[in-house]
Design a protein around this motif. Structure first.
Motif, PDB file in Angstrom:
ATOM      1  N   ASP A  67       4.628   1.878   0.446  1.00  0.00           N
ATOM      2  CA  ASP A  67       5.271   0.988  -0.519  1.00  0.00           C
ATOM      3  C   ASP A  67       4.150   0.318  -1.312  1.00  0.00           C
ATOM      4  O   ASP A  67       3.139  -0.107  -0.732  1.00  0.00           O
ATOM      5  N   ILE A  68       4.347   0.228  -2.625  1.00  0.00           N
ATOM      6  CA  ILE A  68       3.282  -0.258  -3.496  1.00  0.00           C
ATOM      7  C   ILE A  68       3.722  -1.408  -4.390  1.00  0.00           C
ATOM      8  O   ILE A  68       4.904  -1.637  -4.608  1.00  0.00           O
ATOM      9  N   GLN A  69       2.716  -2.099  -4.898  1.00  0.00           N
ATOM     10  CA  GLN A  69       2.816  -3.012  -6.022  1.00  0.00           C
ATOM     11  C   GLN A  69       1.689  -2.598  -6.966  1.00  0.00           C
ATOM     12  O   GLN A  69       0.697  -1.999  -6.537  1.00  0.00           O
TER      13      GLN A  69
ATOM     14  N   ASP B 144       3.498  -9.205  -6.773  1.00  0.00           N
ATOM     15  CA  ASP B 144       2.196  -9.555  -6.208  1.00  0.00           C
ATOM     16  C   ASP B 144       1.174  -9.843  -7.311  1.00  0.00           C
ATOM     17  O   ASP B 144       0.338 -10.744  -7.169  1.00  0.00           O
TER      18      ASP B 144
ATOM     19  N   VAL C 196      -5.460  -7.781  -3.266  1.00  0.00           N
ATOM     20  CA  VAL C 196      -5.211  -7.422  -1.867  1.00  0.00           C
ATOM     21  C   VAL C 196      -5.414  -8.645  -0.978  1.00  0.00           C
ATOM     22  O   VAL C 196      -4.618  -8.909  -0.068  1.00  0.00           O
TER      23      VAL C 196
ATOM     24  N   CYS D 273      -2.615 -11.385  -1.584  1.00  0.00           N
ATOM     25  CA  CYS D 273      -1.291 -10.934  -1.139  1.00  0.00           C
ATOM     26  C   CYS D 273      -1.294 -10.345   0.263  1.00  0.00           C
ATOM     27  O   CYS D 273      -0.261  -9.869   0.732  1.00  0.00           O
ATOM     28  N   ASP D 274      -2.437 -10.356   0.934  1.00  0.00           N
ATOM     29  CA  ASP D 274      -2.580  -9.818   2.278  1.00  0.00           C
ATOM     30  C   ASP D 274      -1.999  -8.412   2.395  1.00  0.00           C
ATOM     31  O   ASP D 274      -1.214  -8.104   3.298  1.00  0.00           O
ATOM     32  N   ALA D 275      -2.390  -7.544   1.467  1.00  0.00           N
ATOM     33  CA  ALA D 275      -1.919  -6.156   1.456  1.00  0.00           C
ATOM     34  C   ALA D 275      -2.722  -5.312   2.451  1.00  0.00           C
ATOM     35  O   ALA D 275      -3.782  -5.729   2.924  1.00  0.00           O
TER      36      ALA D 275
ATOM     37  N   ILE E  45      -1.668  -1.510  -4.978  1.00  0.00           N
ATOM     38  CA  ILE E  45      -1.912  -2.058  -3.649  1.00  0.00           C
ATOM     39  C   ILE E  45      -0.821  -1.553  -2.726  1.00  0.00           C
ATOM     40  O   ILE E  45       0.317  -1.336  -3.139  1.00  0.00           O
TER      41      ILE E  45
ATOM     42  N   LYS F 249       1.574  -2.033   0.390  1.00  0.00           N
ATOM     43  CA  LYS F 249       2.240  -3.079   1.163  1.00  0.00           C
ATOM     44  C   LYS F 249       2.603  -2.564   2.553  1.00  0.00           C
ATOM     45  O   LYS F 249       2.697  -3.329   3.492  1.00  0.00           O
ATOM     46  N   SER F 250       2.833  -1.262   2.657  1.00  0.00           N
ATOM     47  CA  SER F 250       3.106  -0.622   3.941  1.00  0.00           C
ATOM     48  C   SER F 250       2.702   0.834   3.823  1.00  0.00           C
ATOM     49  O   SER F 250       2.626   1.369   2.721  1.00  0.00           O
TER      50      SER F 250
END
Length: 158
Positions: A58-60, A88, A128, A131-133, A150, A152-153
């Protein structure tokens, strides 16, 4: 314009991103799959081999570099990108405004060292960290720049 603590904070963010991306490379072989595709409708980055998706992330969107324009453009300022993938980036804008960090609050950023790829990674590393990616990925663009995403998961595909 930036606070005194920001250069060291940004250097730490770069080191953190290098470690996070190394972990993603080790755990999911990111950077070694023969094919990747990103889907800005679903907000996913897919890594595949022989037509089979192997890893789903999953991205931003962080932003993009353009060799033609010679700059970085933050995703939050790019009206061509889907709003769902900008949350983010907007957090980074708020962080930049709250802390008076010019490169995080201005839409376009240029690089005095004339190294757009390094600039892209540096600004993405700030995102990163804010947003703690899990990490980040750069997709090359035809005109010599890159789209910085970035993660996310990240999970193995079923």
């Amino acid at each position: 314009m930036q606070p005194d603590w920001y250069p060291a904070w940004r250097e730490e963010a770069i080191e953190q991103l290098i470690a996070k991306n190394a972990r993603l490379e080790k755990e999911f072989r990111l950077g070694h799959w023969p094919r990747y595709d990103y889907d800005l409708t679903t907000g996913r980055l897919l890594f595949s081999d022989n037509g089979a998706v192997k890893v789903v992330a999953d991205i931003q969107i962080a932003g993009s570099t353009s060799a033609k324009a010679g700059n970085w453009l933050w995703a939050w300022s790019n009206s061509n990108l889907p709003n769902e993938l900008l949350a983010d980036a907007k957090r980074v804008l708020s962080f930049g405004e709250e802390n008076d960090i010019a490169e995080l609050r201005q839409a376009y950023v240029t690089d005095a060292k004339d190294d757009l790829e390094a600039l892209g990674w540096e600004l993405t590393s700030a995102m990163v960290r804010v947003c703690d990616a899990l990490g980040a990925y750069r997709s090359p663009r035809g005109e010599g720049g890159g789209l910085y995403l970035i993660l996310k998961s990240a999970n193995w595909a079923n």
